[in-house]
Design a protein around this motif. Sequence first.
Motif, PDB file in Angstrom:
ATOM      1  N   ASP A  48       0.992  -1.283   0.074  1.00  0.00           N
ATOM      2  CA  ASP A  48      -0.052  -0.070   0.014  1.00  0.00           C
ATOM      3  C   ASP A  48       0.930   1.156  -0.020  1.00  0.00           C
ATOM      4  N   HIS A  84      -2.923   5.339  -2.218  1.00  0.00           N
ATOM      5  CA  HIS A  84      -4.015   5.954  -1.700  1.00  0.00           C
ATOM      6  C   HIS A  84      -3.644   7.402  -1.610  1.00  0.00           C
ATOM      7  N   HIS A 124      -3.746   7.783   7.808  1.00  0.00           N
ATOM      8  CA  HIS A 124      -3.938   6.543   7.066  1.00  0.00           C
ATOM      9  C   HIS A 124      -3.124   5.286   7.144  1.00  0.00           C
ATOM     10  N   SER A 128      -4.389   1.823   8.652  1.00  0.00           N
ATOM     11  CA  SER A 128      -4.308   0.782   7.490  1.00  0.00           C
ATOM     12  C   SER A 128      -3.477  -0.424   8.077  1.00  0.00           C
TER      13      SER A 128
END
Length: 229
Positions: A48, A84, A124, A128
């Motif tokens: 990610d 993201h 974030h 996550s």
Amino acid sequence: MRTAFFVDGYNVFYGLLADTPYKWLNLPQLLVYIAHVENPQSSLASIDYFTSPVKPQLATRGIASKEAQDTYVRALKANNVVVHYGRHQLEPSFAPRFIHKKIGASRQDSLAIWKLEEKETDVHIAISMYRTAVRQATVTASEKIQQLVLVSGDTDMAPALRAIREDFPQMVVGVVLPCRTGLKRSPPGSLIAYSHWMRRVVSTAELQSHQFPDRVPTQKAPAIKPDYW
């Protein structure tokens, strides 16, 4: 050991890639390599990548910088990286005037400035990582992730790592500092304290040997390495 990586894109860019010819970094390949060096049983589960869109009016090359970022993101997505986006916040502010490093800052001598901040990225990443750890209680053994790796040197992430270590003691936590050979930076102690292992430096040779081809196939037009990279 199935491994999930969580990457602070701006940390990686300014710590590893800025002012180098290695911006077209094959990030998945590099991370798999680093994890394998640390533990040969490591395997890739997910990557990610967290970043914010470039503001052309503030970028060195204007719209070309934004186009380069967009192209690189396309190359990452084509290699199964989940991207993201946060946001940049630009607002007027005041800051103490710099005179000399031996002279302390004073609020009595301030200048008007534009303050640019990247927003949402740290939170974030932290959420996550924690949610990934939580989910492992409900997945099958073959899908279970045993290791979380943070790719960042930001000490704001220390509370998240501490919470994961305390709440999920079976989870291995690693940290890759985006610091290339020749940059003098002390490893952040708070990240060391809450990780099982830490890669402190990425060598120039490692950056050089983990580059995308000039043309990266995607589902649409290929992502082509920017000329000035």
